[in-house]
Design an enzyme around this catalytic site. Sequence first.
Site, PDB file in Angstrom:
ATOM      1  N   HIS A 101       0.835  -1.222   0.000  1.00 37.63           N
ATOM      2  CA  HIS A 101       0.000   0.000   0.000  1.00 37.63           C
ATOM      3  C   HIS A 101       0.861   1.261   0.000  1.00 37.63           C
ATOM      4  CE1 HIS A 101      -3.300  -2.697   1.334  1.00 37.63           C
ATOM      5  NE2 HIS A 101      -2.332  -3.253   2.029  1.00 37.63           N
ATOM      6  N   GLU A 107       9.969   9.499 -16.333  1.00 31.83           N
ATOM      7  CA  GLU A 107       8.602  10.022 -16.517  1.00 31.83           C
ATOM      8  C   GLU A 107       8.089   9.747 -17.928  1.00 31.83           C
ATOM      9  OE1 GLU A 107       8.061  14.161 -14.658  1.00 31.83           O
ATOM     10  OE2 GLU A 107      10.210  13.862 -14.698  1.00 31.83           O
TER      11      GLU A 107
END
Length: 466
Positions: free
Chosen positions: A162, A296
């Site tokens: 998580h 990116e």
Amino acid sequence: MKDQDQARKLWGGRFKTATDHLVERYTASVHFDHCLAEQDIQGSVAHVRMLARQGVLEQGEAEMIMRGLEQVRDEVRSGAFVWREELEDVHMNIEARLTELIGESGKKLHTGRSRNDQVALDFRLYVAQALEHWQVCLKSLIRVLLERAREHQGTLLPGCTHLQPAQPVSLAQHLLAYAWMLVRDEARTADALRRVRVSPLGAAALAGTIYPVDPEQVAADVGFPRAFENSMDAVSDRDFVIEAVCAGSLIMAHLSRFCEELIMWANPAFGFVLLPEDYATGSSIMPQKKNPDVAELMRGKTGRVYGALISLLTLVKGLPLAYNRDLQEDKEPFFDADATVHNSLRLMAGMMAKMVFVPEKMFALLRKGFLNATELADYLVGKGLAFRDAHRIVGRIVAFAEKRGLALEELSLEQLQSFSMLIQKDVFPVLDYREAIRRRNARGGTGPEAVQRQIEKLVKWLDQSD
Ligand code: ARG
């Protein structure tokens, strides 16, 4: 275009009126399929050689055609070849030039063949070559990850679930997780390749041909182990390229996940990595910035490859048998996906080889996140407590330590014992992060022996797959 020019079109026999110029432009593919020139010539040479061997073409004439094709190939390679939009596609450009060069015999090249099986062969040759490159690039990247993992077997990293600090892992284990994903990608690519490498030549337009062609011979000539089984299937299916782009999509999915982590790790709040300067860019306004643009863009470009996959799936979904012109739209998505996958793999390998890891930063964050809480719970279980009870007690201890800004190992024995008298002096070695890793040597775990076994397996895999 003047009407008489229509006669120049290789299919112009029945037409009296010239093609509308917008139609010509709309239907032409030569501006992108000229990339298939090498494959087109290779396929044509194999076809002519087979026709001669089967006695369909005279040997002398076949040799003349082959020499002509070689000359065309030289012109393409040198850049002297003039591509003409009015000739529609790569196939007709090459054939027209061949006829210009050698005269009437050039027109016999297309005996027993259609552009439908021709383009399918060209494209299969092209895709096969691309996939072989992916395999090489995948192995290089796996090799780099293996090297970096070897260096960092002793580097501790906060492992997350998580995206919350969970349990300590070694950086080697983390890097190897990606190596194993890429091993599967290589296997997927190899598997797709098996179905790409089937020659469709001999299927002709859709129904096969009356000439005594030998598709197996053509397949062997171009280095494919098999020829098609059904002419209608051979000219009209594109599942081979869909599978290829599917393998490419998963490669990008894996690279993109990795990029996301590198982008996060490069943020000074984590500071786990320092980007190599030749793989980073600055900001035009903020002088302090060092941006992870390569990672990116790789994450961003993943969408292009998924887009190609969806385009191709959509392209074939409603097509009746056999060839339909829609299929011309199969090339650009693949070319784009190929460039993206290929360049991304190469860049990731280059970037990973030079990435500077910062173990101190990783360790500092590890200590802040109570990543040894599970160890403490397991310790209590070892002393006879049920796991659920141990879980609750350790939860309370964590809350207590958090309030005081301390790590679990910084609490005194008395403080710990105020929660459970089962806790003894022997708890402290258990709270050592390194010890948490050391104990996880079961198959695939983050323990040093388990990691070493993974490294050995990967080395063996690389040796065998070379
Ligand atoms: N440019 C076409 C393609 O890429 C070649 C095959 C055209 N065949 C035809 N019968 N129009 O699919």
